[in-house]
Design an enzyme around this catalytic site. Structure first.
Site, PDB file in Angstrom:
ATOM      1  N   LYS A   1       0.824  -1.224   0.000  1.00 52.31           N
ATOM      2  CA  LYS A   1       0.000   0.000   0.000  1.00 52.31           C
ATOM      3  C   LYS A   1       0.858   1.275   0.000  1.00 52.31           C
ATOM      4  CE  LYS A   1      -4.001  -2.212   2.087  1.00 52.31           C
ATOM      5  NZ  LYS A   1      -5.017  -2.209   3.137  1.00 52.31           N
TER       6      LYS A   1
ATOM      7  N   GLY B   1      -0.716   1.070  13.240  1.00 48.48           N
ATOM      8  CA  GLY B   1      -0.032   0.642  12.017  1.00 48.48           C
ATOM      9  C   GLY B   1      -0.706   1.210  10.781  1.00 48.48           C
TER      10      GLY B   1
ATOM     11  N   ASN C   1      -1.510   2.423  21.603  1.00 50.09           N
ATOM     12  CA  ASN C   1      -0.637   1.463  20.901  1.00 50.09           C
ATOM     13  C   ASN C   1       0.412   0.902  21.844  1.00 50.09           C
ATOM     14  OD1 ASN C   1       0.039   0.127  18.426  1.00 50.09           O
ATOM     15  ND2 ASN C   1       1.910   1.360  18.367  1.00 50.09           N
TER      16      ASN C   1
HETATM   17  P1  NDP Z   1       0.637  -3.197  10.807  1.00 51.32           P
HETATM   18  O1  NDP Z   1       1.656  -4.288  10.792  1.00 51.32           O
HETATM   19  O2  NDP Z   1       0.886  -1.972  10.006  1.00 51.32           O
HETATM   20  O3  NDP Z   1       0.435  -2.711  12.346  1.00 51.32           O
HETATM   21  C1  NDP Z   1       0.296  -3.635  13.367  1.00 51.32           C
HETATM   22  C2  NDP Z   1      -0.161  -2.954  14.659  1.00 51.32           C
HETATM   23  O4  NDP Z   1      -0.542  -3.966  15.581  1.00 51.32           O
HETATM   24  C3  NDP Z   1       0.921  -2.118  15.357  1.00 51.32           C
HETATM   25  O5  NDP Z   1       0.293  -0.990  15.937  1.00 51.32           O
HETATM   26  C4  NDP Z   1       1.454  -3.085  16.415  1.00 51.32           C
HETATM   27  O6  NDP Z   1       1.967  -2.437  17.565  1.00 51.32           O
HETATM   28  C5  NDP Z   1       0.181  -3.794  16.810  1.00 51.32           C
HETATM   29  N1  NDP Z   1       0.395  -5.123  17.391  1.00 51.32           N
HETATM   30  C6  NDP Z   1       0.839  -6.255  16.773  1.00 51.32           C
HETATM   31  N2  NDP Z   1       0.850  -7.298  17.636  1.00 51.32           N
HETATM   32  C7  NDP Z   1       0.391  -6.829  18.827  1.00 51.32           C
HETATM   33  C8  NDP Z   1       0.168  -7.411  20.091  1.00 51.32           C
HETATM   34  N3  NDP Z   1       0.414  -8.717  20.329  1.00 51.32           N
HETATM   35  N4  NDP Z   1      -0.329  -6.640  21.090  1.00 51.32           N
HETATM   36  C9  NDP Z   1      -0.583  -5.336  20.860  1.00 51.32           C
HETATM   37  N5  NDP Z   1      -0.384  -4.703  19.684  1.00 51.32           N
HETATM   38  C10 NDP Z   1       0.093  -5.442  18.673  1.00 51.32           C
HETATM   39  O7  NDP Z   1      -0.754  -3.911  10.432  1.00 51.32           O
HETATM   40  P2  NDP Z   1      -2.002  -3.232   9.707  1.00 51.32           P
HETATM   41  O8  NDP Z   1      -2.288  -1.957  10.406  1.00 51.32           O
HETATM   42  O9  NDP Z   1      -1.781  -3.203   8.249  1.00 51.32           O
HETATM   43  O10 NDP Z   1      -3.180  -4.312   9.963  1.00 51.32           O
HETATM   44  C11 NDP Z   1      -3.849  -4.429  11.210  1.00 51.32           C
HETATM   45  C12 NDP Z   1      -5.038  -5.354  11.080  1.00 51.32           C
HETATM   46  O11 NDP Z   1      -6.050  -4.793  10.248  1.00 51.32           O
HETATM   47  C13 NDP Z   1      -4.727  -6.727  10.475  1.00 51.32           C
HETATM   48  O12 NDP Z   1      -5.432  -7.701  11.245  1.00 51.32           O
HETATM   49  C14 NDP Z   1      -5.320  -6.640   9.075  1.00 51.32           C
HETATM   50  O13 NDP Z   1      -5.696  -7.909   8.576  1.00 51.32           O
HETATM   51  C15 NDP Z   1      -6.543  -5.771   9.343  1.00 51.32           C
HETATM   52  N6  NDP Z   1      -7.091  -5.078   8.150  1.00 51.32           N
HETATM   53  C16 NDP Z   1      -8.385  -5.361   7.780  1.00 51.32           C
HETATM   54  C17 NDP Z   1      -8.976  -4.729   6.710  1.00 51.32           C
HETATM   55  C18 NDP Z   1     -10.403  -5.045   6.341  1.00 51.32           C
HETATM   56  O14 NDP Z   1     -10.837  -4.670   5.232  1.00 51.32           O
HETATM   57  N7  NDP Z   1     -11.173  -5.689   7.190  1.00 51.32           N
HETATM   58  C19 NDP Z   1      -8.232  -3.734   5.889  1.00 51.32           C
HETATM   59  C20 NDP Z   1      -6.882  -3.489   6.380  1.00 51.32           C
HETATM   60  C21 NDP Z   1      -6.340  -4.150   7.458  1.00 51.32           C
HETATM   61  P3  NDP Z   1       3.500  -1.902  17.623  1.00 51.32           P
HETATM   62  O15 NDP Z   1       3.482  -0.583  16.939  1.00 51.32           O
HETATM   63  O16 NDP Z   1       3.807  -1.812  19.066  1.00 51.32           O
HETATM   64  O17 NDP Z   1       4.334  -2.932  16.903  1.00 51.32           O
END
Ligand code: NDP
Length: 270
Positions: A65, A128, A150
């Site tokens: 993206k 994220g 976050n």
């Molecule tokens: P990113 O990898 O960009 O971001 C991940 C985020 O999750 C970060 O803020 C990270 O925190 C946090 N995180 C990961 N693991 C943990 C944990 N165990 N505990 C707490 N925080 C955690 O991912 P995306 O933002 O791209 O995607 C997020 C979700 O959204 C996914 O499940 C994706 O499938 C879903 N999604 C769904 C869509 C839909 O149409 N339904 C469209 C787009 C996304 P930190 O910064 O501390 O690492």
């Protein structure tokens, strides 16, 4: 034949071809919509090849993206705010980039789950790429405020500062969530993909709409929400279909019905 596609890596799981064919049926539009697996280091090449083969538009999914944002020559306001593009339209040889993820979430909440956002307190967990896409469209609906929590606090502080020009957003760490009621809790972390629940300092689900962006399974967050007396619990399938409907409208100028497609996908998933 009008040629469309979705580019990602991995891509096999994508429901987009089926969703777009269902939308096209409603308007009697004849189109092809294929899944394209791009090497992780060759997004531009893959996109250029598709365009030169006559492609009129495509969706972009993980991990491209941000590449698609740089690839676009002209960006919508939502795409600019998100810093990411999930929909590209080719018109008169110009590459237009849009981000429909946020509209997808807002439309699912407001139209399908009947939850208005105006004047509501919304807790968004995660900072994220998905969060970057949803913040402006939520703020455009005038909530009272967004609480943005976050695991890595610096990221939520940075996003809160960047998005404060669109409305009230306060950034903090997961360990600073207060035991105060909120109206909507959105899990925008990727913890669900790993089968985990984000570690929240306090329970805030009671009486709230709890929404997980992930779809396809009942996630630990959804189970937690049920256990903690949430008013309503939803996965992100409606968002997926709604963001596709907004992409469809970006390409074809017509907004398809979404509920029949959501129902169809839920039936197939059972
Ligand atoms: P990113 O990898 O960009 O971001 C991940 C985020 O999750 C970060 O803020 C990270 O925190 C946090 N995180 C990961 N693991 C943990 C944990 N165990 N505990 C707490 N925080 C955690 O991912 P995306 O933002 O791209 O995607 C997020 C979700 O959204 C996914 O499940 C994706 O499938 C879903 N999604 C769904 C869509 C839909 O149409 N339904 C469209 C787009 C996304 P930190 O910064 O501390 O690492």
């Amino acid at each position: 034949m009008n040629k469309f596609s979705v580019i990602g890596n991995p891509i096999n799981h994508s429901l987009s071809p089926m969703i777009h064919q269902e939308f096209a049926k409603e308007f009697g539009i004849d189109l092809s919509y294929e899944k394209i697996l791009s090497p992780v280091d060759a997004f531009n090449l893959t996109a250029e090849k598709f365009i030169s083969s006559g492609g009129l538009g495509f969706n972009i999914t993980l991990p491209f993206k941000i590449n698609a944002y740089s690839f676009s020559e002209n960006l919508t306001e939502n795409a600019k705010a998100a810093g990411a593009v999930n929909t590209i339209n080719i018109d008169n040889n110009i590459i237009y980039g849009e981000n429909t993820d946020g509209a997808g979430l807002v439309n699912d909440l407001e139209n399908n789950l009947e939850q208005k956002i105006k004047d509501k307190v919304i807790l968004v967990i995660g900072a994220g790429g998905a969060t970057q896409g949803i913040l402006k469209p939520i703020l455009d609906k005038n909530p009272e405020k967004i609480l943005l929590a976050n695991r890595t606090k610096e990221k939520s502080l940075r996003l809160a500062t960047n998005f404060s020009k669109y409305g009230k957003v306060c950034g903090f760490g997961l360990d600073q969530i207060k035991a105060k009621p909120v109206d909507i809790v959105i899990n925008a972390t990727s913890a669900s993909i790993a089968g985990k629940m984000p570690e929240l300092a306090n329970g805030v689900a009671e009486g709230a709409i709890c929404y997980d962006l992930m779809y396809g399974i009942e996630t630990p967050f959804m189970k937690w929400a049920h256990k903690n007396s949430a008013l309503k619990v939803s996965d992100g399938l409606g968002m997926l279909v709604e963001q596709a409907a907004s992409s469809f409208a970006f390409w074809h100028g017509k907004k398809p019905q979404t509920q029949p497609v959501i129902n169809l996908l839920r039936e197939k998933g059972d």
